[in-house]
Design an enzyme around this catalytic site. Structure first.
Site, short mmCIF file in Angstrom:
data_model
loop_
_atom_site.label_atom_id
_atom_site.label_comp_id
_atom_site.label_asym_id
_atom_site.label_seq_id
_atom_site.Cartn_x
_atom_site.Cartn_y
_atom_site.Cartn_z
N SER A 176 0.82 -1.21 0.00
CA SER A 176 0.00 0.00 0.00
C SER A 176 0.86 1.27 0.00
O SER A 176 1.68 1.45 -0.88
CB SER A 176 -0.96 -0.06 1.19
OG SER A 176 -1.91 0.95 1.11
N ASP A 190 -1.24 6.28 -3.90
CA ASP A 190 -0.26 5.43 -3.22
C ASP A 190 -0.05 4.18 -4.10
O ASP A 190 -0.60 4.10 -5.21
CB ASP A 190 -0.71 5.08 -1.80
CG ASP A 190 -1.92 4.17 -1.76
OD1 ASP A 190 -2.72 4.22 -2.71
OD2 ASP A 190 -2.07 3.41 -0.79
N ASP A 218 -1.01 1.11 -4.17
CA ASP A 218 -2.12 0.24 -4.60
C ASP A 218 -3.37 1.04 -4.95
O ASP A 218 -4.43 0.46 -5.21
CB ASP A 218 -2.41 -0.86 -3.57
CG ASP A 218 -3.04 -0.33 -2.29
OD1 ASP A 218 -2.78 0.84 -1.95
OD2 ASP A 218 -3.79 -1.08 -1.64
N ASP A 270 -5.66 2.84 -3.62
CA ASP A 270 -6.94 3.04 -2.93
C ASP A 270 -7.02 4.47 -2.42
O ASP A 270 -8.08 4.92 -1.99
CB ASP A 270 -7.14 2.01 -1.80
CG ASP A 270 -6.02 1.98 -0.79
OD1 ASP A 270 -4.94 2.55 -1.07
OD2 ASP A 270 -6.20 1.36 0.27
#
Ligand code: MG
Length: 451
Positions: A104, A246, A248, A250
């Protein structure tokens, strides 16, 4: 008690997943065992596996496959994609669950597993607990040689996500404005999807760090200090807006057409203001998110419900209470029309829609939002007993508004203090917020005095 920048070599295990530094605490054996435990939890279902771009993922993906196959699961490998794309694929394929291999927002030396339920949400804490119980067993039951199933490959996660998002916004309206948009994917999982989204919305996409090679040009957390390059490019290109994800994707943060770097909580504030202007309803966020959100909700006769910190609490509450918008102050926006998960890609589409409808530059829209100052710090808290602290605070703040849902949140006239033990590290987090920087600092000093 001293302030610490803890970088622990131990494995951080919590009900929301497992993370650690690659090669130190996080090794393939651990990842395979966790995956096998998750396979047992989902009872030999079909599990969708996706990953961000970080370089350690080639090692971990096979460990995840092995673990899942060993407990009788069928595996669908959707490859590199944002976590929200993977979550949508779990729903679409009606799978038993999913595993995201992603560190993440953490730096490149970190990696982690996030576990996804059959409805595309992360494991609820009670299921996370059950997973940890299975993991803690010395021997997890495995299937026999002739019960091992297949790994399939599916490359439609990004297309599925794109279509889902594009169907929720008026493409025509955005297209007419022909925005120039800079996108910094930090060479992470959104390197392909977000530039495509921007182009399919009829805008010009200027790609910054959109090589999905996992070599992060700056730390992947979309906080102001990491967005200087984006700010420069927005200015030099004369773009209308800049977005940063970021690793990933999300989360998303915004840079204005003037190159001003907005702190990451603006993403939720802007999205909330726009959504509520069209449809009143419930807003959900966690206890540590800015008071500005309540002010915005108030403008539209709507209310904000607060949950424990952790995105699954926000997702769950939004789903159960049918909220119209929600998310967290870290750049995580949840748009129910797409799904009840933080989704940086869906947030870009919504914010471009806002920009198109408002007919004002993003700097003006951001400038009109209520503003507070926040102080966020963590303290080492190895020997302390948080329940004793609670008792003392109750005494100290008799007659004030105290909330014990997650640690303690003290709301005072001049602002609020949130003190919370971390679930993964031996630290307590202290967050204070007030109208001025000085008042926020004063509240922090007050909190320190209490501990
Ligand atoms: Mg993330």
């Amino acid at each position: 008690m001293k302030i610490t920048e803890s970088r622990m070599s131990s494995l951080m295990v919590s009900v929301s997943g497992v993370r650690g530094i690659v090669g130190e605490a996080l090794i393939p054996e651990v990842v395979a065992k966790f995956s096998a435990a998750f396979g047992r939890l989902t009872q030999e279902g079909m599990i969708v596996v996706g990953l961000d771009t970080r370089t350690s993922n080639q090692m971990f993906r096979y460990a995840v496959f092995s673990g899942l196959l060993s407990s009788g699961c069928e595996v669908v490998d959707v490859g590199v994609c944002p976590t929200p794309s993977l979550q949508l694929m779990v729903e679409k394929l009606e799978a038993g669950g999913g595993i995201a291999i992603t560190g993440s927002h953490n730096p490149a030396e970190w990696n982690a597993l996030k576990f996804i339920r059959s409805d595309g949400l992360f494991l609820y804490p009670e299921q996370g607990k059950r997973l940890l119980q299975i993991y803690a067993k010395e021997r997890i039951p495995r299937v026999k040689w002739d019960e091992i199933r297949q790994v399939h490959h599916d490359n439609l996660a990004i297309e599925n996500h794109l279509n889902k998002v594009l169907n929720t916004v008026p493409r025509r309206k955005i297209k007419d404005r022909r925005f120039k948009v800079v996108l910094d994917a930090c060479n992470g999982a959104a390197s392909l999807i977000s530039p495509q989204l921007i182009r399919r919305l009829g805008c010009e996409a200027i790609e910054l760090n959109c090589r999905p090679n996992g070599i992060f040009p700056h730390p992947p957390e979309p906080t102001p200090s990491n967005l200087k390059q984006l700010s420069e490019v927005v200015k030099s290109e004369g773009a209308d807006i800049g977005f940063a994800h970021d690793a990933d994707a999300d989360r998303v943060a915004v840079v204005t057409e003037k190159g001003e770097i907005l702190s990451e909580d603006y993403s939720l504030l802007l999205a909330t203001k726009f959504v509520l202007s069209k449809r009143k309803g419930l807003v959900v966020t966690n206890l540590s998110t800015t008071q500005a959100l309540d002010d915005i909700a108030g403008e539209f006769s709507s209310s904000v419900q607060r949950t424990k910190v952790g995105d699954i609490h926000v997702s769950r509450q939004m789903k159960e209470k049918k909220a119209v918008i929600g998310g967290e102050g870290n750049g995580g926006v949840i748009i129910p029309e797409v799904h009840y998960a933080r989704d940086g890609i869906a947030a870009i589409a919504l914010l471009l829609e806002y920009l198109a409808e408002a007919n004002e530059p993003i700097s003006k829209l951001a400038g009109e939002l209520p503003r507070y100052y926040m102080v966020k710090k963590k303290l080492e808290f190895t020997k302390g007993d948080f329940s004793l602290l609670k008792v003392r605070l109750k005494e100290e703040f008799k007659g004030e508004k105290l909330d014990f849902l997650d640690g303690v949140k003290i709301t005072l006239k001049e602002g609020w203090i949130h003190i919370r033990p971390s679930g993964t590290e031996p630290v307590i987090r202290i967050i204070t917020e007030a109208k001025t920087r000085k008042e926020a600092e004063n509240l922090y000093q007050l909190a320190l005095g209490l501990i």
